[in-house]
Design an enzyme around this catalytic site. Structure first.
Site, PDB file in Angstrom:
ATOM      1  N   LEU A 244      27.696  30.475  49.791  1.00  0.00           N
ATOM      2  CA  LEU A 244      28.797  31.212  49.178  1.00  0.00           C
ATOM      3  C   LEU A 244      28.863  30.803  47.716  1.00  0.00           C
ATOM      4  CD1 LEU A 244      31.731  30.883  51.789  1.00  0.00           C
ATOM      5  CD2 LEU A 244      30.246  32.864  51.419  1.00  0.00           C
ATOM      6  N   ASP A 245      29.254  31.737  46.840  1.00  0.00           N
ATOM      7  CA  ASP A 245      29.445  31.384  45.441  1.00  0.00           C
ATOM      8  C   ASP A 245      30.540  30.325  45.320  1.00  0.00           C
ATOM      9  OD1 ASP A 245      27.573  33.301  44.805  1.00  0.00           O
ATOM     10  OD2 ASP A 245      29.057  34.838  44.326  1.00  0.00           O
ATOM     11  N   ARG A 246      30.476  29.572  44.254  1.00  0.00           N
ATOM     12  CA  ARG A 246      31.423  28.458  44.076  1.00  0.00           C
ATOM     13  C   ARG A 246      32.875  28.922  44.142  1.00  0.00           C
ATOM     14  NH1 ARG A 246      31.405  24.093  39.024  1.00  0.00           N
ATOM     15  NH2 ARG A 246      33.163  22.841  39.764  1.00  0.00           N
TER      16      ARG A 246
END
Length: 432
Positions: A244-246
């Protein structure tokens, strides 16, 4: 937040039930026009708009109860294993390779047939259980490990018969509750607080926004590093199955065993995993339900990199497909959108929503609407949640985990008067 898992009694009973049910269902699908007869349309198409009186098999009528309140005897269509793919027999747990003593001096080993196609880092983990991720990355980065005399990357795939030069290694001692430091004990508690679902093979975390999944430049705290405190008695650390993106919060799938990692990764590869995301976007997409199909390619710059819309055949371009559905709108300024990615490209949802001119609120990379003012009270943070994941369990049954709205999105929902328990129309989106 909800936790559900459906388990069956025995592999034999499951196989009999699947065969019988599958034959019956396939016959029905042939007579009614099943999923295999679905035609593909151009880039954007509606999946909930049909002529009056027409209804696909299994589609909800206007008077039907919503997805979350169906009778127990009728399981939700989205959570059922897909029947348009041939089900494969449950994989048997691979026999662990005989643990080898850690080399105290340089040694050369030959890649076996069973290790053909294995990544360099996975090869080291399998040969020497207990090696830390950082130690593996360090010896590879420094060129201490060589394949046929040449430097290798940790992601390189090995071939049978290749010679691998292995330097002296250091084994990390498995962590136990009694040997954890105060900081490690806090990390373990933080992981427990994030947990949506856990068993002996699988862990589903509710990753908070702002916490990176993997390390990077200047990154001192991330999920992969936090998982070090969960090494088992054999020194094996839980493995990331996807990313997942940050700044994206929500469901993050973790494999606690090598067997589970292989099975879950296969589910993603064969697209039998189902993911649903929620987002708050600028404006209200028209049509309210549609399909976005483009090619995406990475565009590098000195300061950053983004995914751009590309043409078929462009260098590094990959096909990306996303279904979207407007759940609820706040006047014409904002809309709560549910998203179902069919493919899993980097920044796919963020790039696709910007592509149709409805960028996700708070996106620092893709929100480029000029003279657009954020409504008062809303935080300028990425409003994207990995809401739900449904995936076959490695040992049978289905894992179905749901993440709640993170604090900044819950605040926005409350300010805009959006009802988080509304029926999600993305449930009716196609699976292809």
């Amino acid at each position: 937040m909800s936790r559900r898992i459906k388990r069956t009694t025995s592999p034999g009973d499951r196989a009999k039930g699947r065969d019988k049910g599958r034959d019956s269902d396939r016959g029905k699908e042939r007579s009614k026009g099943g999923p295999g007869q679905r035609s593909r349309k151009p880039d954007e198409r509606k999946f909930g708009d049909r002529k009056s009186g027409e209804r696909k098999s299994g589609e909800r009528k206007s008077g039907d109860r919503p997805f979350a309140h169906r009778a127990p005897g009728k399981p939700p269509r989205f959570a059922e294993p897909r029947r348009d793919r041939q089900e494969r027999p449950e994989p048997a747990a691979a026999k662990p390779a005989a643990e080898q003593p850690l080399p105290t001096k340089v040694q050369t080993v030959v890649v076996t047939a069973d290790e053909n196609g294995m990544r360099v880092d996975r090869f080291l983990e399998a040969r020497f259980p207990g090696l830390s991720f950082s130690h593996i990355q360090r010896i590879v980065r420094k060129g201490e490990l060589r394949v046929n005399g040449k430097r290798a990357d940790s992601k390189d795939r090995l071939e049978e018969g290749q010679s691998v030069r292995i330097p002296p290694l250091r084994l990390d001692t498995p962590k136990t509750a009694s040997t954890l430091s105060e900081a490690e004990a806090k990390t373990l508690q933080a992981l427990k607080d994030m947990t949506l679902y856990e068993d002996d093979d699988v862990l589903v975390l509710n990753k908070p926004a702002g916490l990176a999944v993997q390390g990077g430049s200047g990154m001192t705290r991330h999920v992969d590093q936090m998982l070090e405190v969960m090494r088992d008695a054999k020194g094996q650390k839980p493995r990331l199955v996807h990313r997942l993106d940050r700044e994206t919060s929500g469901c993050l799938l973790i494999a606690k065993t090598r067997f589970a990692a292989s099975a879950l990764t296969g589910s993603f590869r064969h697209r039998s995993a189902r993911k649903i995301y929620w987002a708050l976007v600028a404006g209200v997409p028209k049509p309210k339900q549609g399909r976005i199909s483009t090619y995406l390619a990475k565009e590098e710059s000195e300061e950053d990199s983004i995914m751009r819309i590309a043409e078929h055949g462009d260098e590094g371009a990959s096909h990306a497909v996303t279904y979207y559905a407007v759940v609820e709108a706040s006047a014409t300024k904002l809309a709560w959108v549910s998203l179902k990615p069919v493919t899993g490209r980097t920044h796919q949802l963020r790039a696709h929503m910007a592509h149709i001119d409805h960028a996700i609120v708070g996106d620092p990379k893709y929100f480029n609407k000029e003279n657009w003012q954020l409504p008062g009270g809303l935080q300028n943070r990425l409003h994207l949640l990995a809401r739900r994941i449904v995936i076959p369990h490695p040992r049978g049954g289905v894992i179905d985990a749901t993440a709640p709205l993170p604090p900044h999105m819950l605040q926005s929902w409350n300010l805009l008067g959006l009802e988080a328990d509304r029926f999600d129309p993305i449930e009716n989106a196609p699976e292809e």
